[in-house]
Structure formats: C-alpha cells, structure tokens
Design an enzyme around this catalytic site. Structure first.
Site, PDB file in Angstrom:
ATOM      1  N   GLU A 100       1.083  -1.048   0.681  1.00 28.34           N
ATOM      2  CA  GLU A 100       0.050   0.252  -0.320  1.00 28.34           C
ATOM      3  C   GLU A 100       0.841   1.604  -0.239  1.00 28.34           C
ATOM      4  OE1 GLU A 100      -3.626  -0.197   2.681  1.00 28.34           O
ATOM      5  OE2 GLU A 100      -2.989   2.304   3.300  1.00 28.34           O
ATOM      6  N   CYS A 345      -3.713   4.297   7.857  1.00 27.60           N
ATOM      7  CA  CYS A 345      -2.516   3.256   7.400  1.00 27.60           C
ATOM      8  C   CYS A 345      -2.964   1.635   7.378  1.00 27.60           C
ATOM      9  CB  CYS A 345      -1.022   3.525   8.182  1.00 27.60           C
ATOM     10  SG  CYS A 345       0.231   2.773   7.995  1.00 27.60           S
TER      11      CYS A 345
END
Length: 359
Positions: A100, A345
């Site tokens: 990511e 996150c």
C-alpha cells in the site's frame, strides 16, 4: 559480477544506479551505454518489462528474460482517489503480497507515503497495518516502485517521500537506505525531502546514523520518531513494543543520533481523544522536549475498525498545540488527508485482503 537485488529466484534491475547498470551490461558482454539506456527507460520512461525497452537488441532482451532477470515493477491491484485528490494505491508483488502506498498532493508539492514492509510486527493499537502482523520486508525495487507508480498515476513529479506507510523502516534498514540512495541519485528527490519514521527499535539509532553516513555520505534526511505518549505507562498502552524500550532510553538514543548526524529529530504524536490529549499530557511532553533539537508533529487520529479510540475535536487539537507552543516547543499539526477513503495506514489493504478471503 554486479550483485542484483533479489526477488525470490528472480533479479530486479529497478534499484540499480546508472553505474551499476553499465557494469551489468559489460558483464553481459554488451557496451556500457546499454546500461545507460536501461537506466533511462526504467527511471524516466517507466518501462515495466524488458521487452518494452525497444532500444535494446532483442536477442539480449530474450536472453535476460530466460535468465530470470526483470525490471521488478509491481502490478496495480486497486486505486482510490479521495475528494481532496489524495491517492491510495494497492500493488501486488511477485509472491502475491499486497503493498500500500499513498500520494498526497498540494498546490506546490506531492508527497509519497511509502511502505517498507508487508504488514508490521510492532502492533501499535491505533494502526490497521499491525492487526495482521508482519509478512516480510520489502526489497529495494518494491520500495522505489511505489514512488514511480504514484508519479505515473498522478502524472506529476513527487517532491517528498515519507517512510510512514506499512512496516517499521528500521527493521529493514539496509533496503530503506539503498532505496533512499536510489530516490536521490536516480529519481532526483533531494535527501532533505525524505523522512524516515520509526516507533523506536532498541540499539538501532546509532547504527542508522553510521550506516546512513556510510551509504549516503552526510545524513540529510529527517528522522521522525513515533512517540505518541509523554510517559512510559501510557506509551506501552498505545505501543505494546515500547515495553522493551523505556522512553528515557529512547530519548537518550535520539540525542546521540543528533550528535552523530547534526540533524534534529521530529517527534510524531497521534492525538487519541480522551486518552493522550489532555493538558497534563501536553505539559509532560513539553518537559520531555526541554533542551531537545527537535520538532513535534501532532496528528489527529483517523478511526479504524476494531478499536474504540476517538478522534479529538479540533478545539482540543488547537489547545494541545497552544500549550506546547507556550512552553517553547516547535510544533505543527499534520493536515488530515483522504479521510473519506480509508486513509488510516493499512485500512484499504486489510479490506482488500478480507474481500479476497471472503470470495
């Protein structure tokens, strides 16, 4: 022969410098200018496969492919763009893992928030990434690719890079430093525009300073320490791994790092409503910062599933900041970006993995 970064049984060219690629070409029996051509096509033209580098002799390209050598780019799995134009990318690795990364644009800059590991072993309570544990560390090409992919997707040159995505950078310190060298030398992002974040790993900050000086010369990137609490008891509640690294020892090591590098340290402090955002916590934090060559960056919590932490009100954030400023602490508040698109996150990655498992 030039040592290439490894991807399982394959070798990746992404991450190698122009000089490395010239030597690689010579070892392959080609002229050194072929290495410069590869460098241009990887870093400037965004080549994703050897076959796409049409200036190379086809016979040599085919030979490299047979040897298992590849550029080492990641495959895009998903992209999400928030209302404020923040970009979140999910990319697949050669072994089926998901990386990511986030692109954060403003009028004058584009910051790329990169991951250094797949998952994270630190288990910070407020972080979605740590919920799934650590799978493995990222290779140099997998880190650098994140920056190139954001550049391509947003059609804009990144100006800043922060190692604040998935993972603990100091547990992948050599690949992180090699990535920084590549970002500065091959992509053109100045070292002063790069930030490396850490929750704090015992006995690593001095090693980081020395390794960085060996690899990069003078250390110019910013070290950001994820503090998140002004006392040991509260820090262990928020960051379980802190039990093995007392806050006083962490701050002592930070001062040593400053002595070794001449660079100030930035302290990250996530504000969790009602937990670590009270006036007394601001006073304690100001006491910790006394005499420090440092800066405090306040971050209002982005809620994630499975945790009951709350985002503080803007008035509480402002009051906390003002208390620090009145005590002489250099402080800023990070603007929240992409909150409408799973900005915390690791959230989008976890949701994607869960969907894959369900299907």
């Amino acid at each position: 022969m030039t040592k290439l970064p490894k991807l399982s049984s394959n070798s990746s060219l992404l991450g190698l410098s122009s000089e490395d690629l010239e030597e690689f070409a010579r070892q392959e029996g080609e002229k050194s200018f072929r290495g410069r051509q590869i460098h241009e096509w990887i870093y400037q033209r965004g080549a994703k496969s050897l076959d796409s580098i049409s200036v190379l002799p086809k016979k040599w390209r085919d030979s490299l492919v047979r040897k298992g050598i590849q550029i080492g780019r990641l495959d895009e799995i998903n992209r999400v763009v928030a209302e404020d134009e923040t970009l979140k990318l999910l990319m697949g690795t050669f072994d089926g893992e998901i990386v990511e990364t986030v692109g954060i644009p403003t009028d004058k800059r584009l910051t790329v928030c990169v991951s250094s590991q797949i998952g994270c072993p630190m288990g910070c309570k407020f972080c979605a990434t740590g919920k799934g544990g650590l799978n493995r560390s990222l290779d140099v090409n997998e880190i650098v690719d994140q920056v190139i992919s954001v550049r391509e997707t947003m059609n804009r040159r990144p100006t800043h890079v922060v190692f604040m995505g998935m993972g603990e950078p100091l547990l992948n310190i050599r690949n992180v430093l090699d990535s920084i060298e590549c970002l500065t030398s091959d992509i053109g992002i100045g070292q002063r525009k790069i930030t490396v974040s850490t929750v704090g790993i015992p006995n690593t900050l001095s090693d980081l300073a020395k390794l960085a000086q060996d690899r990069l010369g003078r250390v110019k990137f910013t070290l950001a320490v994820s503090l998140h609490a002004p006392n040991q008891t509260l820090r262990e509640l928020i960051i379980p791994s802190a039990s093995s690294y007392p806050i006083n020892s962490l701050l002592k090591d930070c001062k040593k790092y400053i002595e070794l590098t001449g660079r100030r340290v930035s302290f990250e402090y996530i504000l969790l409503g009602g937990l670590n955002d009270k006036d007394i916590h601001a006073e304690q934090l100001a006491n910790l910062m006394r005499g420090f060559q440092s800066h405090v960056n306040l971050i209002a919590y982005n809620p994630i599933a499975e945790e009951n932490f709350k985002r503080p009100s803007q008035s509480r954030v402002n009051a906390f900041r003002e208390l620090l400023e009145n005590r002489g602490v250099a402080v800023s508040v990070r603007a929240s970006r992409g909150r409408d698109k799973d900005a915390a996150c690791g959230q989008l990655r976890r949701q994607t993995i869960d969907k894959i498992k369900i299907n």
